[in-house]
Design an enzyme around this catalytic site. Structure first.
Site, short mmCIF file in Angstrom:
data_model
loop_
_atom_site.label_atom_id
_atom_site.label_comp_id
_atom_site.label_asym_id
_atom_site.label_seq_id
_atom_site.Cartn_x
_atom_site.Cartn_y
_atom_site.Cartn_z
CE LYS A 248 -43.53 -47.66 2.53
NZ LYS A 248 -44.04 -48.31 1.31
CB VAL B 135 -44.97 -42.74 4.62
CG1 VAL B 135 -46.23 -43.60 4.63
CG2 VAL B 135 -44.12 -43.03 5.84
CG ASP C 148 -42.46 -51.23 2.85
OD1 ASP C 148 -41.37 -50.67 2.88
OD2 ASP C 148 -43.47 -50.74 2.29
N1 HSE Z 1 -41.39 -51.56 -1.26
C1 HSE Z 1 -42.16 -50.36 -1.17
C2 HSE Z 1 -43.57 -50.62 -1.69
C3 HSE Z 1 -41.48 -49.24 -1.99
O1 HSE Z 1 -43.82 -51.66 -2.32
O2 HSE Z 1 -44.45 -49.80 -1.43
C4 HSE Z 1 -41.91 -47.87 -1.57
O3 HSE Z 1 -41.63 -47.57 -0.24
#
Ligand code: HSE
Ligand code: NAP
Length: 429
Positions: free
Chosen positions: A204, A131, A200
């Site tokens: 996180k 993260v 995503d």
């Molecule tokens: N795809 C993720 C982002 C990469 O754009 O933050 C880092 O975890």
């Protein structure tokens, strides 16, 4: 003494890890008494051109060359995704190796199971890079801030969407155009769903919330809205209202339950998060003793991510040199209910298209009044083709009231379409 390290995967992040360990090996040896050497590297294609060079015999396509090699004491996983990374990590732990990973997808889904095995085996399983890339978040939440009751996590933890929203704000371009540019520049993937649909950031947030709030949190507990619905018109109205649009991940403990949400949000320009631009990440944390804290930095990239992973390598070598096994207990410390959304009333921006004829606005105002929603700002531009664009910003409103008003607005004949509904942050953190 040399410590042999096996690397699973050597792409963007793995390459950075190799580079940084090579640069800092002597310093690490001076700090820990153990000299790290990457001796084996698992890849799919040994002939592929890479940013780091190896003697060819270091590369392997067989994971067992690392997992079953008793001389290797530490494994760094940078393959990503669930499988084969999960099987390899569990096998490495069961073979007595400490494991370091940046794999947020895996930790969000299977973290507790893997941590339990690490604890049973008395080994380190560290994931600072999962993260916020280079930004120290996991260790501060696990160590420095543990004397606090954390009540709030709020931040920008996806760089791709922050890059897209920043470019939309700067150029006035629409979402599709900026996404295409971001893909050409390598910021967004060809299938951008995980980033732009908020998944995503939700993964996180799951990782951060389980540590900060000391409880078991699953991805299903997070209410997730991405940025696909954000248009150039919304960005322009945000500017007119003194705000910018950001994708915020929000975790709140109101004393009774935890609430988790990822949502596009209008952030007033006076708010520090409004100034976190491009692919940078930032996280606000509020602890009862520490007060407000803000963490800021590069959330991705080869060396920034390697910085966090090699920090974990150093931590592991220190623990090894002092024979300290698996320092963190993994079990939840509270059993609070975890709910989706937000417990707090928020201000809302609503953009609507309505027929341009007498009485329409009065009907909309009546619906708001019946739902006990107070309007703070009302904007209406010159109508085109008998269609008016109406923008309303409410005073703070419970989410139930705004949902009820939206249902009634959708039934209104003269209201053609609700184009967007976006919550607004207060002016301070
Ligand atoms: N795809 C993720 C982002 C990469 O754009 O933050 C880092 O975890
Ligand atoms: P990447 O560039 O795609 O690299 C993946 C590497 O894994 C490649 O070397 C690839 O081999 C290897 N690999 C893939 N599948 C494999 C398999 N089945 N068997 C053996 N090797 C395999 O990925 P990345 O961007 O470095 O990301 C790695 C991890 O870090 C992910 O978990 C990601 O979420 C996380 N992360 C990335 C960033 C970032 O900025 N990129 C930031 C934070 C966290 P080949 O090279 O031979 O194809």
């Amino acid at each position: 003494m040399d410590i042999k390290i096996g690397l699973l995967g050597c792409g963007t992040v793995g390459g950075g890890v190799v580079e940084l360990i090579r640069m800092r090996a002597d310093k690490i040896a001076a700090m820990t008494g153990l000299h790290p050497v990457i001796t084996d590297v698992l890849v799919r294609d040994p002939d592929k051109k890479r940013n780091v060079t190896f003697e060819h015999e270091l590369l392997t396509t067989n994971a067992n060359d690392i997992i079953q090699n008793d001389e290797i004491k530490v494994v760094i996983e940078t393959i990503g995704g669930i499988e084969p990374a999960k099987t390899m990590i569990l096998a490495a732990l069961r073979a007595g190796k400490h494991v370091i990973t940046a794999n947020k997808d895996l930790i969000a889904l299977h973290g507790p199971e893997i941590m339990e095995v690490a604890e049973q085996e008395k080994l380190d399983f560290l994931y600072e890079a999962a993260v916020g890339g280079a930004i120290p978040l996991i260790r501060p939440l696990k160590e420095s801030l543990t004397a606090n009751e954390i009540s709030d996590l709020k931040g920008i933890i996806n760089g791709t969407t922050n890059y897209i929203l920043t470019k939309m704000t700067e150029s006035g371009a629409n979402y599709e155009e900026v996404l295409r540019e971001a893909q050409e520049l390598g910021y967004a993937e060809s299938n951008p769903s995980s980033d732009v649909d908020g998944l995503d950031a939700a993964r996180k947030l799951t990782i951060l919330a389980s540590i900060a709030f000391g409880t078991k949190v699953s991805l299903d507990d997070v209410k997730v809205d991405g940025i696909r619905s954000i248009t150039a018109a919304d960005v322009a109205y945000a500017h007119e209202l003194g705000a910018v649009i950001k994708l915020l991940a929000v975790g709140k403990d109101d004393g009774h339950a935890l609430y988790l949400q990822v949502r596009p949000t209008m952030v007033p320009k006076a708010h520090p998060l409004a100034h976190v631009n491009d692919a940078f990440n930032a996280l606000f944390v509020h602890g009862d003793a520490a007060g407000d804290l803000m963490f800021f930095g590069r959330g991705a990239g080869s060396l920034p991510t390697a910085s966090a992973m090699v920090g974990d390598v150093i931590e592991t070598l220190r623990n090894m040199s002092m024979a300290i096994p698996s320092r963190f207990r993994t079990g939840p410390v509270t059993t609070k209910a975890v709910k989706k959304g937000s417990p707090e009333p928020l201000r809302y921006y609503l953009r609507m298209h309505a027929k341009d004829r007498p009485g329409v606005f009065a009907h909309i105002a009546t619906i708001f009044s019946n739902a006990e929603i107070s309007m703070e700002t009302v904007l209406q531009k010159r109508a085109h083709d008998n269609q008016a664009e109406i923008v309303i910003v409410t005073h703070e409103t419970p989410s139930g009231s705004i949902e009820s008003a939206i249902l009634q607005l959708n039934d209104l004949n003269d209201l053609l379409e609700i184009k967007n509904v976006i919550p607004m942050e207060k002016g301070d953190a």
